[in-house]
Design a protein around this motif. Structure first.
Motif, PDB file in Angstrom:
ATOM      1  N   ALA A   4      -1.372   4.799   1.727  1.00  0.00           N
ATOM      2  CA  ALA A   4      -2.657   4.374   2.546  1.00  0.00           C
ATOM      3  C   ALA A   4      -1.665   4.045   4.335  1.00  0.00           C
ATOM      4  N   ALA A   5      -0.512   4.495   4.060  1.00  0.00           N
ATOM      5  CA  ALA A   5       0.246   4.478   4.983  1.00  0.00           C
ATOM      6  C   ALA A   5       0.672   5.562   5.717  1.00  0.00           C
ATOM      7  N   ALA A  57       4.485   0.343  -9.780  1.00  0.00           N
ATOM      8  CA  ALA A  57       4.653   2.331  -8.414  1.00  0.00           C
ATOM      9  C   ALA A  57       3.390   1.931  -8.524  1.00  0.00           C
ATOM     10  N   PRO A  58       2.456   2.039  -9.224  1.00  0.00           N
ATOM     11  CA  PRO A  58       1.075   1.961  -9.309  1.00  0.00           C
ATOM     12  C   PRO A  58       0.720   2.382  -7.182  1.00  0.00           C
ATOM     13  N   VAL A  59       0.610   0.624  -7.427  1.00  0.00           N
ATOM     14  CA  VAL A  59       0.652  -0.308  -6.533  1.00  0.00           C
ATOM     15  C   VAL A  59       1.512   0.191  -5.181  1.00  0.00           C
ATOM     16  N   ARG A  60       2.726   0.482  -5.490  1.00  0.00           N
ATOM     17  CA  ARG A  60       3.298   0.705  -4.265  1.00  0.00           C
ATOM     18  C   ARG A  60       2.960   2.028  -3.373  1.00  0.00           C
ATOM     19  N   GLN A  61       2.890   3.268  -4.886  1.00  0.00           N
ATOM     20  CA  GLN A  61       1.623   4.429  -4.204  1.00  0.00           C
ATOM     21  C   GLN A  61       1.235   4.381  -4.056  1.00  0.00           C
ATOM     22  N   ASP A 113      -3.715  -3.877   8.756  1.00  0.00           N
ATOM     23  CA  ASP A 113      -4.595  -3.317   8.452  1.00  0.00           C
ATOM     24  C   ASP A 113      -3.898  -1.897   7.429  1.00  0.00           C
ATOM     25  N   LEU A 114      -2.678  -1.741   6.847  1.00  0.00           N
ATOM     26  CA  LEU A 114      -2.326  -1.466   6.106  1.00  0.00           C
ATOM     27  C   LEU A 114      -2.771  -2.204   4.509  1.00  0.00           C
ATOM     28  N   ALA A 115      -3.579  -3.067   4.295  1.00  0.00           N
ATOM     29  CA  ALA A 115      -3.590  -3.150   3.218  1.00  0.00           C
ATOM     30  C   ALA A 115      -5.216  -3.249   2.697  1.00  0.00           C
TER      31      ALA A 115
END
Length: 201
Positions: free
Chosen positions: A25-26, A16-20, A41-43
């Motif tokens: 960012a999105a 979840a931390p990475v997902r969040q 761009d998102l990464a």
């Protein structure tokens, strides 16, 4: 939506931390008017590897479905926290007002999300189920409705309200319905559906 308004239930999910971070960012990119951002761009915005957004969501469409789910979760959390009382109509109208407030907090971002989830993707979303759950919560067991029509709200009105609210949002997303008219239009839709349920009983 701002991070402090996001539901916190996802923090217990593995990864979840990475997902969040990717979700946050999105949203930042959408706030900057970059609805056509690429996954690269998102990464970059999230400070993660190029593969991470794909590993977490699979596609941009799936990411937008997750952003939509965050918004519906926020609507439900606020509704539950407020503990509205009254009859079914009053509770549904409170849910309408709550949902409208969430969408109008960041109109540009939410229009972008709505625009994306209105397109077809490789994976079907569960926006309808999420939205139906919100309206079922507001209707409860039909308490406060006329006894003769309680069964209809329990059986079919939540889904009908989900369809109808999405319809109102689609005209708002397309720019045909101004921000100032969104709430009243959604309220009129809900009132018409509940009146129809009573008259059909």
């Amino acid at each position: 939506m701002r991070k402090d308004k996001m539901p916190s239930s996802s923090s217990a999910v593995r990864g979840a931390p990475v997902r969040q971070r990717v979700i946050d960012a999105a949203e930042r990119l959408l706030r900057q008017g970059k609805a056509e951002f690429s996954m690269r761009d998102l990464a970059s915005e999230a400070g993660v590897s190029f593969a991470t957004p794909f590993n977490q969501f699979g596609s941009k469409h799936a990411l937008m479905l997750a952003l939509s789910a965050c918004r519906i979760d926020a609507m439900k959390e606020r509704y539950v926290a407020a503990q509205p009382s009254g009859n079914a109509l009053n509770r549904v109208l409170f849910a309408v007002d709550t949902a409208t407030a969430v969408m109008l907090e960041e109109p540009a971002v939410n229009r972008a999300v709505m625009g994306w989830i209105g397109t077809s993707g490789a994976v079907a979303g569960d926006v309808l189920a999420h939205s139906t759950a919100l309206w079922a919560l507001a209707l409860g067991e039909g308490a406060g409705s006329d006894s003769a029509c309680r069964q209809q709200p329990v059986d079919c009105l939540p889904r009908q309200l989900a369809f109808a609210f999405r319809g109102v949002l689609s005209f708002w997303t397309a720019g045909e319905l101004p921000d100032a008219a969104l709430g009243e239009s959604a309220r009129q839709m809900a009132q018409a559906l509940l009146r129809g349920a009573r008259s059909d009983s």
